[in-house]
Design a protein around this motif. Structure first.
Motif, PDB file in Angstrom:
ATOM      1  N   GLN A  92       0.842  -1.194   0.000  1.00 28.74           N
ATOM      2  CA  GLN A  92       0.000   0.000   0.000  1.00 28.74           C
ATOM      3  C   GLN A  92       0.882   1.251   0.000  1.00 28.74           C
ATOM      4  OE1 GLN A  92      -2.605  -0.386   3.392  1.00 28.74           O
ATOM      5  NE2 GLN A  92      -3.943  -1.830   2.335  1.00 28.74           N
ATOM      6  N   GLN A  93       0.244   2.404   0.154  1.00 28.94           N
ATOM      7  CA  GLN A  93       0.990   3.660   0.133  1.00 28.94           C
ATOM      8  C   GLN A  93       1.853   3.778   1.394  1.00 28.94           C
ATOM      9  OE1 GLN A  93      -1.470   7.139  -0.053  1.00 28.94           O
ATOM     10  NE2 GLN A  93       0.190   8.461  -0.752  1.00 28.94           N
ATOM     11  N   LYS A  94       3.168   3.758   1.209  1.00 23.15           N
ATOM     12  CA  LYS A  94       4.158   3.910   2.285  1.00 23.15           C
ATOM     13  C   LYS A  94       4.075   2.812   3.348  1.00 23.15           C
ATOM     14  CE  LYS A  94       4.762   8.894   1.908  1.00 23.15           C
ATOM     15  NZ  LYS A  94       4.700  10.202   2.592  1.00 23.15           N
ATOM     16  N   ARG A  95       3.461   1.681   3.020  1.00 18.40           N
ATOM     17  CA  ARG A  95       3.359   0.594   4.009  1.00 18.40           C
ATOM     18  C   ARG A  95       3.095  -0.744   3.323  1.00 18.40           C
ATOM     19  NH1 ARG A  95      -1.109   2.518   7.827  1.00 18.40           N
ATOM     20  NH2 ARG A  95      -0.128   4.486   7.272  1.00 18.40           N
ATOM     21  N   SER A 111       8.962   3.670   6.598  1.00 19.68           N
ATOM     22  CA  SER A 111       9.941   4.339   7.475  1.00 19.68           C
ATOM     23  C   SER A 111      10.491   3.408   8.549  1.00 19.68           C
ATOM     24  CB  SER A 111       9.304   5.561   8.138  1.00 19.68           C
ATOM     25  OG  SER A 111       8.156   5.168   8.878  1.00 19.68           O
ATOM     26  N   SER A 112       9.916   2.180   8.662  1.00 24.65           N
ATOM     27  CA  SER A 112      10.332   1.240   9.709  1.00 24.65           C
ATOM     28  C   SER A 112      11.244   0.131   9.195  1.00 24.65           C
ATOM     29  CB  SER A 112       9.102   0.607  10.366  1.00 24.65           C
ATOM     30  OG  SER A 112       8.293   1.579  10.964  1.00 24.65           O
ATOM     31  N   VAL A 113      11.735   0.274   7.947  1.00 28.53           N
ATOM     32  CA  VAL A 113      12.642  -0.738   7.402  1.00 28.53           C
ATOM     33  C   VAL A 113      13.996  -0.100   7.116  1.00 28.53           C
ATOM     34  CG1 VAL A 113      10.747  -2.029   6.340  1.00 28.53           C
ATOM     35  CG2 VAL A 113      12.005  -0.370   4.977  1.00 28.53           C
ATOM     36  N   ASN A 114      15.039  -0.924   7.115  1.00 27.88           N
ATOM     37  CA  ASN A 114      16.368  -0.465   6.707  1.00 27.88           C
ATOM     38  C   ASN A 114      16.408  -0.354   5.193  1.00 27.88           C
ATOM     39  OD1 ASN A 114      17.687  -0.204   9.153  1.00 27.88           O
ATOM     40  ND2 ASN A 114      18.333  -2.336   9.207  1.00 27.88           N
ATOM     41  N   GLU A 119      21.453   2.997   4.538  1.00 29.61           N
ATOM     42  CA  GLU A 119      21.404   4.461   4.525  1.00 29.61           C
ATOM     43  C   GLU A 119      20.429   4.980   5.574  1.00 29.61           C
ATOM     44  OE1 GLU A 119      21.497   6.462   0.501  1.00 29.61           O
ATOM     45  OE2 GLU A 119      20.940   4.423  -0.095  1.00 29.61           O
ATOM     46  N   LEU A 120      20.796   6.070   6.217  1.00 33.64           N
ATOM     47  CA  LEU A 120      19.931   6.711   7.200  1.00 33.64           C
ATOM     48  C   LEU A 120      19.492   8.053   6.625  1.00 33.64           C
ATOM     49  CD1 LEU A 120      21.925   5.958  10.487  1.00 33.64           C
ATOM     50  CD2 LEU A 120      19.834   4.853   9.705  1.00 33.64           C
ATOM     51  N   ARG A 121      18.293   8.090   6.074  1.00 37.36           N
ATOM     52  CA  ARG A 121      17.757   9.326   5.497  1.00 37.36           C
ATOM     53  C   ARG A 121      16.238   9.230   5.444  1.00 37.36           C
ATOM     54  NH1 ARG A 121      16.164   7.842   0.480  1.00 37.36           N
ATOM     55  NH2 ARG A 121      17.293   6.147  -0.571  1.00 37.36           N
ATOM     56  N   ARG A 122      15.621  10.382   5.152  1.00 33.58           N
ATOM     57  CA  ARG A 122      14.162  10.388   5.027  1.00 33.58           C
ATOM     58  C   ARG A 122      13.752   9.630   3.776  1.00 33.58           C
ATOM     59  NH1 ARG A 122      11.135  15.515   7.310  1.00 33.58           N
ATOM     60  NH2 ARG A 122       9.535  14.418   6.153  1.00 33.58           N
ATOM     61  N   GLU A 126      10.707   8.517  -4.463  1.00 38.18           N
ATOM     62  CA  GLU A 126      11.377   7.482  -5.254  1.00 38.18           C
ATOM     63  C   GLU A 126      11.401   6.153  -4.498  1.00 38.18           C
ATOM     64  OE1 GLU A 126      15.749   6.670  -7.278  1.00 38.18           O
ATOM     65  OE2 GLU A 126      15.215   8.699  -6.620  1.00 38.18           O
ATOM     66  N   ASP A 127      11.637   6.210  -3.169  1.00 39.69           N
ATOM     67  CA  ASP A 127      11.599   4.990  -2.347  1.00 39.69           C
ATOM     68  C   ASP A 127      10.214   4.361  -2.384  1.00 39.69           C
ATOM     69  OD1 ASP A 127      14.275   5.063  -1.463  1.00 39.69           O
ATOM     70  OD2 ASP A 127      13.759   6.609  -0.012  1.00 39.69           O
ATOM     71  N   GLU A 128       9.188   5.216  -2.359  1.00 33.12           N
ATOM     72  CA  GLU A 128       7.818   4.718  -2.357  1.00 33.12           C
ATOM     73  C   GLU A 128       7.498   3.990  -3.672  1.00 33.12           C
ATOM     74  OE1 GLU A 128       3.333   6.520  -1.649  1.00 33.12           O
ATOM     75  OE2 GLU A 128       5.084   7.756  -1.149  1.00 33.12           O
ATOM     76  N   LEU A 129       8.068   4.481  -4.784  1.00 33.27           N
ATOM     77  CA  LEU A 129       7.817   3.857  -6.083  1.00 33.27           C
ATOM     78  C   LEU A 129       8.551   2.528  -6.228  1.00 33.27           C
ATOM     79  CD1 LEU A 129       8.013   7.025  -8.372  1.00 33.27           C
ATOM     80  CD2 LEU A 129       5.972   5.682  -7.864  1.00 33.27           C
ATOM     81  N   THR A 130       9.635   2.365  -5.481  1.00 32.85           N
ATOM     82  CA  THR A 130      10.433   1.123  -5.602  1.00 32.85           C
ATOM     83  C   THR A 130      10.190   0.168  -4.429  1.00 32.85           C
ATOM     84  OG1 THR A 130      12.299   2.229  -4.509  1.00 32.85           O
ATOM     85  CG2 THR A 130      12.263   2.264  -6.915  1.00 32.85           C
ATOM     86  N   MET A 131       9.047   0.305  -3.751  1.00 29.08           N
ATOM     87  CA  MET A 131       8.765  -0.536  -2.583  1.00 29.08           C
ATOM     88  C   MET A 131       8.750  -2.021  -2.934  1.00 29.08           C
ATOM     89  SD  MET A 131       5.900   1.572  -0.441  1.00 29.08           S
ATOM     90  CE  MET A 131       5.406   0.166   0.527  1.00 29.08           C
TER      91      MET A 131
END
Length: 293
Positions: A92-95, A111-114, A119-122, A126-131
Motif C-alpha cells: 500500500q501507500q508507504k506501508r 519508514s520502519s525498514v532499513n 542508509e539513514l535518510r528520510r 522514489e523509495d515509495e515507487l520502488t517498494m
C-alpha cells in the motif's frame, strides 16, 4: 496401490512424574479458579456467585493479585518487543500489510525498514515507487512488534540487521500458545540448521548461513542450492516440531534439540507415525524433566 501397514510394537516404558500428569493450572470453561475475593479478574475469567470462574480452556496465570486464563488455542495477541515471522499480503501507500496469524493484518511502514546499504535518510517519493523491489506480495519476513494500534493491529519494524526478508527455508505454522517467551528467538542449532521461533506461532527453519554482508540492509537472500544433508536436517526438524505441537509440548531451543536427538534412530518419514511420534515426545519430556531436576 501401495498400502502402508504397521504391525504392533512393544512400547518402551517411560515414567513421567505425577506433576506433569496432574496439572492444577489447566482449566476448562466453568472451572472455579478461586473463591478468594482478594484477587482481581483478568482476561478469560468471570465472577459467578462470588467465585472467580474460567470462561475459556487454558492455563491459569497469576501476576500478584491479577488472575487471567491464557487460552490454549487462540489467535496471536502481540505485545511490544515480540518477534514475529509474517508474509507480505499487500503493498500500500508507504506501508506493507503483513499476515502474522493475528486477528488483523499487521502493518510494516516504509519508514520502519532499513534501506539497502543501511542508509539513514528520510524516505522519498522514489523509495515509495520502488517498494516492490524491497518486499513484494508473498515474501516472508522476520520483524519485531514496535507498537499496538488502538484496534489491536500491530505495527512492525525491521530496523535491526537480524530482521528482514527471509530466503530459502521451511515455514511451519503452529499455535502461538506453544511458543515459549525467551530473551532471543533466533537460534543456531548444533545440528546444522537455524530456527526462528516467532511469538505468533510461525516457525522458520533454514540452513545456518555464513557471514552475511551488512550492506544488504536485511534484504539479502541467498539463492545458492541447499545441500541434501541440510535439507534432511530441516525436514527432520520440521517433523519434530509437528510431533511436539501435536502433544502440546512447549517449543523452545532445548525442547526442539532434545526431540531432534531422540528422533535420530528413526527415518525422517517415520517421525509422524503415531507410535513413533509418541515415543519421541515421551523421551523428549523425560530429558526435559531430568534437566529441570
Amino acid at each position: 496401490m501401495a498400502a502402508d501397514m504397521r504391525l504392533p510394537v512393544i512400547r518402551k516404558p517411560v515414567s513421567l512424574s505425577v506433576s506433569t500428569l496432574d496439572r492444577r493450572d489447566l482449566v476448562v470453561p466453568g472451572d472455579v479458579i478461586t473463591s478468594d475475593t482478594g484477587f482481581m479478574r483478568g482476561h478469560g475469567t468471570y465472577v459467578d456467585e462470588e467465585k472467580l470462574t474460567a470462561s475459556v480452556a487454558g492455563e491459569v496465570q497469576r501476576v500478584d493479585k491479577l488472575i487471567c486464563v491464557r487460552p490454549l488455542k487462540t489467535r496471536f495477541n502481540g505485545e511490544v518487543g515480540d518477534v514475529v515471522v509474517g508474509r507480505i499480503t499487500e503493498v500500500q501507500q508507504k506501508r506493507w500489510k503483513v499476515e502474522t496469524n493475528s486477528r488483523l493484518d499487521s502493518v510494516l511502514l516504509l519508514s520502519s525498514v532499513n534501506l539497502p546499504g543501511g542508509e539513514l535518510r528520510r524516505r522519498s517519493a522514489e523509495d515509495e515507487l520502488t517498494m516492490r523491489e524491497y518486499l513484494q506480495e508473498g515474501d516472508l519476513i522476520s520483524a519485531e512488534v514496535q507498537s499496538v494500534f488502538s484496534d489491536g493491529a500491530l505495527s512492525l519494524h525491521t530496523r535491526s540487521l537480524k530482521y528482514g526478508k527471509l530466503g530459502q527455508g521451511v515455514l511451519v505454522q503452529l499455535s502461538p500458545s506453544l511458543i515459549k517467551r525467551q530473551k532471543t528467538h533466533f537460534h543456531n542449532l548444533p545440528c546444522g540448521a537455524s530456527i526462528i521461533l516467532g511469538n505468533n506461532g510461525f516457525v522458520w527453519l533454514y540452513p545456518t548461513p555464513g557471514q552475511q554482508e551488512e550492506e544488504a540492509g536485511g534484504f539479502y537472500t541467498s539463492l545458492e542450492p541447499v545441500s541434501l544433508s541440510d535439507r534432511e536436517v530441516i525436514s527432520r526438524l520440521r517433523n519434530c516440531l509437528l510431533a511436539l505441537a501435536a502433544h502440546k509440548v512447549l517449543l523452545f531451543d532445548t525442547s526442539v534439540l532434545y526431540c531432534y536427538e531422540s528422533s535420530l534412530q528413526h527415518q525422517v518419514k517415520d517421525i509422524l507415525k503415531p507410535e513413533v511420534m509418541e515415543e519421541i515426545v515421551m523421551l523428549t519430556q523425560q530429558k526435559l524433566l531430568e534437566q529441570e531436576g
